[in-house]
Scaffold this motif. Structure first.
Motif, mmCIF file in Angstrom:
data_model
loop_
_atom_site.group_PDB
_atom_site.id
_atom_site.type_symbol
_atom_site.label_atom_id
_atom_site.label_comp_id
_atom_site.label_asym_id
_atom_site.label_seq_id
_atom_site.Cartn_x
_atom_site.Cartn_y
_atom_site.Cartn_z
ATOM 1 N N LEU A 1 0.838 -1.201 0.000
ATOM 2 C CA LEU A 1 0.000 0.000 0.000
ATOM 3 C C LEU A 1 0.870 1.246 0.000
ATOM 4 O O LEU A 1 0.631 2.190 -0.759
ATOM 5 N N VAL A 2 1.900 1.238 0.845
ATOM 6 C CA VAL A 2 2.811 2.383 0.877
ATOM 7 C C VAL A 2 3.636 2.444 -0.397
ATOM 8 O O VAL A 2 3.810 3.509 -0.998
ATOM 9 N N ALA B 1 9.051 5.208 -2.143
ATOM 10 C CA ALA B 1 7.789 5.859 -1.777
ATOM 11 C C ALA B 1 7.963 6.726 -0.541
ATOM 12 O O ALA B 1 7.434 7.846 -0.475
ATOM 13 N N VAL B 2 8.701 6.228 0.452
ATOM 14 C CA VAL B 2 8.929 7.026 1.662
ATOM 15 C C VAL B 2 9.775 8.251 1.330
ATOM 16 O O VAL B 2 9.514 9.357 1.821
ATOM 17 N N ALA C 1 5.094 8.246 6.414
ATOM 18 C CA ALA C 1 4.625 8.187 5.035
ATOM 19 C C ALA C 1 3.115 7.972 4.976
ATOM 20 O O ALA C 1 2.412 8.628 4.194
ATOM 21 N N VAL C 2 2.595 7.058 5.807
ATOM 22 C CA VAL C 2 1.152 6.801 5.829
ATOM 23 C C VAL C 2 0.396 8.054 6.269
ATOM 24 O O VAL C 2 -0.636 8.414 5.677
ATOM 25 N N ASN C 3 0.904 8.734 7.289
ATOM 26 C CA ASN C 3 0.251 9.946 7.758
ATOM 27 C C ASN C 3 0.280 11.036 6.698
ATOM 28 O O ASN C 3 -0.685 11.800 6.543
ATOM 29 N N TRP D 1 -2.859 7.864 12.469
ATOM 30 C CA TRP D 1 -3.063 6.429 12.681
ATOM 31 C C TRP D 1 -1.969 5.601 12.031
ATOM 32 O O TRP D 1 -1.973 4.372 12.146
ATOM 33 N N GLY D 2 -1.033 6.258 11.350
ATOM 34 C CA GLY D 2 0.022 5.528 10.658
ATOM 35 C C GLY D 2 0.866 4.688 11.592
ATOM 36 O O GLY D 2 1.280 3.576 11.244
#
Length: 471
Positions: free
Chosen positions: A194-195, A274-275, A294-296, A303-304
C-alpha cells in the motif's frame, strides 16, 4: 527451474560421505503424520524466502539510508544483483542435491564432513540468536498496540510468548508452518505494498532531497549505504535449507529462491522510494518511524503508527515462524550424517521436533538474559556475532559450486552453461565476501571464536562416528 548446468544427481559427489547407517529413510518423511505433514508448494516456499528475508528491519530502512541521499537506491540495485546471483546459485545446488540442509549439504558434498559441520554449526547459531533478537524487537512494536514495555518482566513475558507461538505452529507440523507463513506474508505485504504503490500517487520529487547528501564520494556513499543494507537480504537460502520439505525440489527450490528474493527486493526498493517521495528529506533523516510518517502524509491523521506497528508485528511473527523451522533443519541434516547429536535427526509431523525445542529453549534463555543483564550484556555481542556466522554458509556453498564447476568432471557439468554458471558463482562468492566485510572487525573476530567452539563438538561427534564405523 530446469538446471542442467550442475552436477548430475545420479553421480556421487567428490568427498560425498555415504548416507548415515542409522536406519533412517533417505527421504524427509520419517516420523511424518500425513494429516499434519505436508510438503510446501511453490507459493509457500516463496513465502518462506520472502518472509525470512523481510523481518522488521524494513520499517526503519528508509530513515537509515536517508543521510546518504537518493544515491542509496543505487546500493539497493547493486545488492539486489548480488542477492539474485546467490539465489540462482542456491537453485543450481538444490537441483543437484535436493536434500534438507542447504549449505550444509553442498559444503559437505564438496569439501567433506568438517566443512559441512561448520556450515551447519554457524547457521544454527545464527537462527536461534536471531530468533531472540527478533522477539525482543517485536516487543517494541507490540507496545504500540498493548502497553507491555513499562515493566521489564512484562516485556520479557511478551517476548517469550512471541517465540513460543511460532514454535507451537512448527510442532503442529509442516502443514501449520506453511499456513502460518502464507498468511503472515500476505498480511504483512498488504500494508507494505500500500505504501510502495500508493506512495506513487502522493509522490513529490521535492521531498527527495539531494542525490548525494553526504560529503563522501559517490563510490564511498554507495559503499556506506550498502553496509547498512547488506544484511537485509539474509534469508535467501531458506528454501534450499528446507528442500526436503518442498514438493519437486529440483524445480521449485530454485524458483522459490529467485522469486522470493526478487519479491523482497521489489518491496524494499519501492517502499524506500515511496517514503523518500512522501516524507521531506530533512524530516526523514531524523525519523524513528518512516513508514508511519509516510502513511500519515499520504492519508492524513495520526493512525500511521498503529498501522505500521501491526504490519511490523505480523512481519516479525512470520519471520520467527520461518526461522524456527530453519533452525531445526540444518542440525537435522547434520545429525543424519552423524555430525550432530542423533536426537536432532528425529522428526514428527514433518518437523525436526528436538531442533525446534532446543532452539526455543536457547532463544528463550538468551531473551531472559537480555532483560536481566540490561543494555550492556552478552545479548548484544551474540547478535553482532550472527552478522558473521550468517555469511559462513554462503561462502562455503558458493565455494562448493565453484568447486563443482572447476573440477573438470565433464559428466557432471553441462559445458554449454559452464560460463554462465561460473560467472554467477563468482558473483555470489563476491557478494558473500562483501557480507563478511560488512559485518565489521568485531563481528568477524567474535564469530570466529564461536566457530572454534564448534570444533570441539565436531571432534567429539567425528570420534564417535569413527568408533561406530570400526565396530
Amino acid at each position: 527451474m530446469h538446471d542442467t548446468g550442475t552436477v548430475s544427481p545420479s553421480a556421487p559427489a567428490p568427498h560425498q560421505a555415504e548416507l548415515p547407517k542409522t536406519g533412517l529413510p533417505a527421504q524427509s518423511g520419517d516420523g511424518d503424520d500425513s494429516r499434519h505433514a505436508r510438503r510446501f508448494g511453490l507459493p509457500v516456499a516463496t513465502c518462506l524466502v520472502m518472509g525470512n528475508i523481510i523481518g522488521g528491519g524494513i520499517f526503519l530502512l528508509p530513515a537509515s539510508v536517508a543521510p546518504f541521499g537518493t544515491i542509496s537506491l543505487l546500493a539497493f540495485a547493486v545488492l539486489t544483483a548480488g542477492a539474485v546471483a546467490l539465489a540462482l546459485v542456491f537453485g543450481r545446488l538444490a537441483h543437484r542435491d535436493p536434500r534438507t540442509g542447504g549449505p550444509y549439504v553442498y559444503a559437505r558434498a564438496a569439501f567433506g564432513d568438517f566443512a559441512g559441520f561448520l556450515a551447519a554449526w554457524s547457521y544454527w547459531i545464527t537462527t536461534w540468536v536471531s530468533n531472540a533478537a527478533l522477539a525482543v524487537a517485536a516487543v517494541g512494536y507490540l507496545d504500540v498496540l498493548v502497553p507491555v514495555a513499562d515493566h521489564r518482566w512484562t516485556a520479557c513475558l511478551a517476548a517469550l510468548t512471541l517465540q513460543l507461538l511460532p514454535a507451537l505452529a512448527n510442532l503442529a507440523g509442516t502443514r501449520w508452518v506453511g499456513a502460518v507463513q502464507l498468511v503472515a506474508t500476505v498480511l504483512k505485504f498488504l500494508p507494505l505494498l500500500l505504501v510502495a504503490f500508493g506512495g506513487l500517487f502522493f509522490f513529490d520529487s521535492g521531498n527527495l532531497g539531494p542525490f548525494r547528501a553526504s560529503d563522501e564520494s559517490p563510490v564511498g556513499a554507495v559503499s556506506a549505504s550498502a553496509a547498512i543494507l547488506l544484511f537485509s537480504y539474509l534469508g535467501v537460502e531458506s528454501a534450499a535449507v528446507s528442500a526436503g520439505e518442498v514438493r519437486d525440489p529440483r524445480r521449485n527450490v530454485g524458483r522459490a529462491t529467485v522469486l522470493g528474493t526478487l519479491g523482497a527486493a521489489l518491496v524494499y526498493l519501492l517502499g524506500t522510494l515511496a517514503v523518500f517521495g512522501t516524507v521531506a528529506h530533512d524530516r526523514l533523516v531524523d525519523s524513528t518511524a518512516p513508514f508511519s510518517d509516510a502513511v500519515n502524509a499520504m492519508f492524513g491523521g495520526a493512525w500511521g503508527g498503529t498501522a505500521v506497528a501491526v504490519a511490523a508485528l505480523v512481519s516479525m511473527v512470520g519471520a520467527l515462524n520461518g526461522w524456527t523451522l530453519l533452525s531445526a533443519q540444518a542440525p537435522y541434516a547434520a545429525a543424519r550424517d552423524g555430525l550432530f547429536p542423533s536426537a536432532f535427526a528425529k522428526k514428527r509431523r514433518g518437523v525436526p521436533t528436538v531442533g525446534v525445542l532446543v532452539t526455543v529453549v536457547l532463544a528463550s534463555l538468551l531473551t531472559v538474559y537480555n532483560y536481566t543483564a540490561g543494555p550492556a550484556g552478552v545479548f548484544e555481542v551474540l547478535v553482532l556475532v550472527t552478522t558473521f556466522t550468517a555469511t559462513v554458509p554462503y561462502l562455503l556453498a558458493t565455494a562448493a559450486q565453484i568447486y563443482f564447476l572447476a573440477s573438470g568432471q565433464g559428466e557432471r557439468v553441462d559445458r554449454g552453461r559452464l560460463v554462465r554458471d561460473s560467472v554467477l558463482a563468482a558473483l555470489a562468492f563476491g557478494f558473500s565476501m562483501w557480507l563478511v566485510a560488512g559485518a565489521g572487525y568485531a563481528a568477524v573476530y567474535q564469530g570466529v571464536l564461536f566457530l572454534f567452539v564448534g570444533v570441539l563438538l565436531y571432534a567429539w561427534m567425528a570420534a564417535r562416528k569413527q568408533r561406530a564405523a570400526l565396530r
